[in-house]
Design an enzyme around this catalytic site. Structure first.
Site, PDB file in Angstrom:
ATOM      1  CG  ASP A  27      -0.355  -0.022   2.520  1.00 18.95           C
ATOM      2  OD1 ASP A  27       0.884  -0.182   2.605  1.00 18.95           O
ATOM      3  OD2 ASP A  27      -1.092   0.111   3.521  1.00 18.95           O
ATOM      4  CB  SER A  28       4.585   1.733  -0.110  1.00 20.86           C
ATOM      5  OG  SER A  28       4.797   0.551  -0.847  1.00 20.86           O
ATOM      6  CG  ASP A  36       0.426  -4.046   2.116  1.00 21.60           C
ATOM      7  OD1 ASP A  36       0.464  -4.890   3.030  1.00 21.60           O
ATOM      8  OD2 ASP A  36       1.263  -3.131   1.990  1.00 21.60           O
ATOM      9  CE  LYS A  39       3.215  -5.818   3.885  1.00 21.66           C
ATOM     10  NZ  LYS A  39       2.693  -4.699   4.696  1.00 21.66           N
ATOM     11  CD  GLU A  75       0.720  -1.433   8.062  1.00 22.55           C
ATOM     12  OE1 GLU A  75       0.415  -0.673   9.018  1.00 22.55           O
ATOM     13  OE2 GLU A  75       1.149  -1.022   6.983  1.00 22.55           O
ATOM     14  CD  GLU A 119       8.018  -0.120   7.485  1.00 20.92           C
ATOM     15  OE1 GLU A 119       7.038  -0.822   7.172  1.00 20.92           O
ATOM     16  OE2 GLU A 119       8.244   1.011   7.021  1.00 20.92           O
TER      17      GLU A 119
HETATM   18  O1  KIV Z   1       3.500  -1.090   1.654  1.00 20.13           O
HETATM   19  C1  KIV Z   1       4.667  -1.495   1.631  1.00 20.13           C
HETATM   20  O2  KIV Z   1       5.428  -1.261   0.686  1.00 20.13           O
HETATM   21  C2  KIV Z   1       5.139  -2.267   2.768  1.00 20.13           C
HETATM   22  C3  KIV Z   1       6.606  -2.508   2.845  1.00 20.13           C
HETATM   23  C4  KIV Z   1       7.216  -1.286   3.378  1.00 20.13           C
HETATM   24  C5  KIV Z   1       6.942  -3.711   3.627  1.00 20.13           C
HETATM   25  O3  KIV Z   1       4.383  -2.639   3.606  1.00 20.13           O
END
Ligand code: KIV
Length: 279
Positions: free
Chosen positions: A49-50, A88, A118, A120, A187
Site C-alpha cells: 500500500d506504499s 497489502d 499482508k 499490519e 519494519e
Molecule cells: O506497503 C509497503 O510497501 C510495505 C513494505 C514497506 C513492507 O508494507
C-alpha cells in the site's frame, strides 16, 4: 531452460521453507512494467500500500482503498510468473473483525489471483490472521513500524531502540507466527531486536530498515531505484532513475520545441507515395 520447462510460481510453502537458508529477496511493485523486471530477481513481490505514497502522491498509506490495491495487484499478477505475489490489505479493510477481513481478503485473492495477503499488526491481529489462514488465505504479517498507524503513533516511529519496548514486539512476533502467518515483515527495528525475533520465530522475517539479521530483505522499489525525493535513511539507492528520466524528458522537450522530433523515421507517409522511411 528448455521450451518444455514450466516456470513455477513460488508458493508460500517455499517462502516459509527458506527460513535459515539463503536470504529471501523481496521487492515491492505496483505496475506491470516494473513488476515484470522485479519478477526476474525476486522470491516475493509485495504489492504494497506504499503505492499510495510512491505512485499516487499521498503523504501516507491511510487513503489507499481496496479497489486501488486490487487494480495494482491485477497488473502485477498479470505479468509475473515466478515470484510469490502478496497484496497489502489497506487501512480499514481488515481491522473491524475477522469476518470483514475474510470478505475483503477473499475479494483480493479472487480478483487479483495473488498468492497471499499482508496485514499490519501484532498480537491484536492474531485472531484475524488465524481466521484467514484456517479458511485458506495465506497471510504475511507486519510488525514494528506499522505505517497505517501513522496517526496513532504520531508519525513514523522506529521500534526497539529502547529495550523496554522489546517485550511487546517479541510478543507480537510470537503471536503472528503462532496464528499461522507464513512470514513476517519487521519494519524500522533496531538490529538486536530484529536478530532476537528472527531467532525466536519459526517463520522467515523480512526486514525493511531492520538490519541484515533478518531472513530476507524488502525495499520499496521506487526508493532503491532513486525515484523517491527523500527516501528513509535505511534505503540504499541502487540507481538514480530520477536523473535518467529528467535528462530524457529534458531532451524530449528541447527537440519538440526545436522541431527535431518527430523526425522522418517517426512519421507516417501516404503508402504509395512514400519514399520516406516509415516508422
Ligand atoms: O506497503 C509497503 O510497501 C510495505 C513494505 C514497506 C513492507 O508494507
Amino acid at each position: 531452460m528448455s521450451a518444455q520447462t514450466k516456470v513455477r510460481r513460488k508458493t508460500v510453502t517455499k517462502i516459509r521453507a527458506a527460513k535459515g537458508k539463503a536470504p529471501l529477496v523481496c521487492l515491492t511493485a505496483y505496475t506491470a512494467p516494473i513488476a515484470a523486471l522485479a519478477d526476474e530477481v525476486a522470491d516475493l513481490i509485495l504489492v504494497g500500500d506504499s503505492a499510495g505514497m510512491v505512485v499516487h502522491g499521498f503523504e501516507n498509506t491511510v487513503p489507499v482503498t481496496l479497489d486501488t490495491m486490487i487494480l495494482h495487484g491485477q497488473a502485477v499478477v498479470r505479468v509475473s510468473k515466478r515470484a510469490c505475489i502478496v497484496v497489502d490489505m489497506p487501512f480499514g479493510s481488515y481491522e473491524e473483525s475477522p469476518e470483514v477481513a475474510y470478505r475483503n481478503a477473499s475479494r483480493v485473492m479472487q480478483e487479483t489471483g495473488c498468492t497471499a495477503v499482508k496485514l499490519e499488526g501484532g498480537a491484536h491481529m492474531a485472531p484475524t490472521i488465524s481466521f484467514l489462514v484456517k479458511r485458506g488465505i495465506p497471510v504475511m504479517a507486519h510488525i514494528g513500524l506499522t505505517p497505517q498507524a501513522v496517526h496513532a503513533m504520531g508519525g513514523f516511529r522506529t521500534s526497539g531502540r529502547c529495550r523496554d519496548e522489546w517485550a511487546d514486539v517479541e510478543a507480537d512476533a510470537k503471536a503472528v507466527a503462532e496464528a499461522g502467518a507464513f512470514s513476517v515483515v519487521l519494519e524500522g527495528m533496531a538490529e538486536p531486536l530484529a536478530a532476537k525475533i528472527t531467532g525466536l520465530v519459526n517463520i522467515p522475517t523480512v526486514g525493511i530498515g531492520a538490519s541484515a539479521q533478518c531472513d530476507g530483505q524488502i525495499l520499496v522499489i521506487d526508493d532503491l531505484l532513486g525515484l523517491t525525493p527523500k527516501p528513509p535513511s535505511f534505503v540504499k539507492k541502487y540507481a538514480d532513475l530520477d536523473e535518467v528520466i529528467r535528462e530524457a524528458l529534458g531532451r524530449y522537450a528541447e527537440e519538440v520545441r526545436s522541431r527535431a522530433f518527430p523526425a522522418l523515421e517517426h512519421t507516417y507517409a501516404v503508402k504509395d507515395e512514400g519514399e520516406a522511411k516509415r516508422a
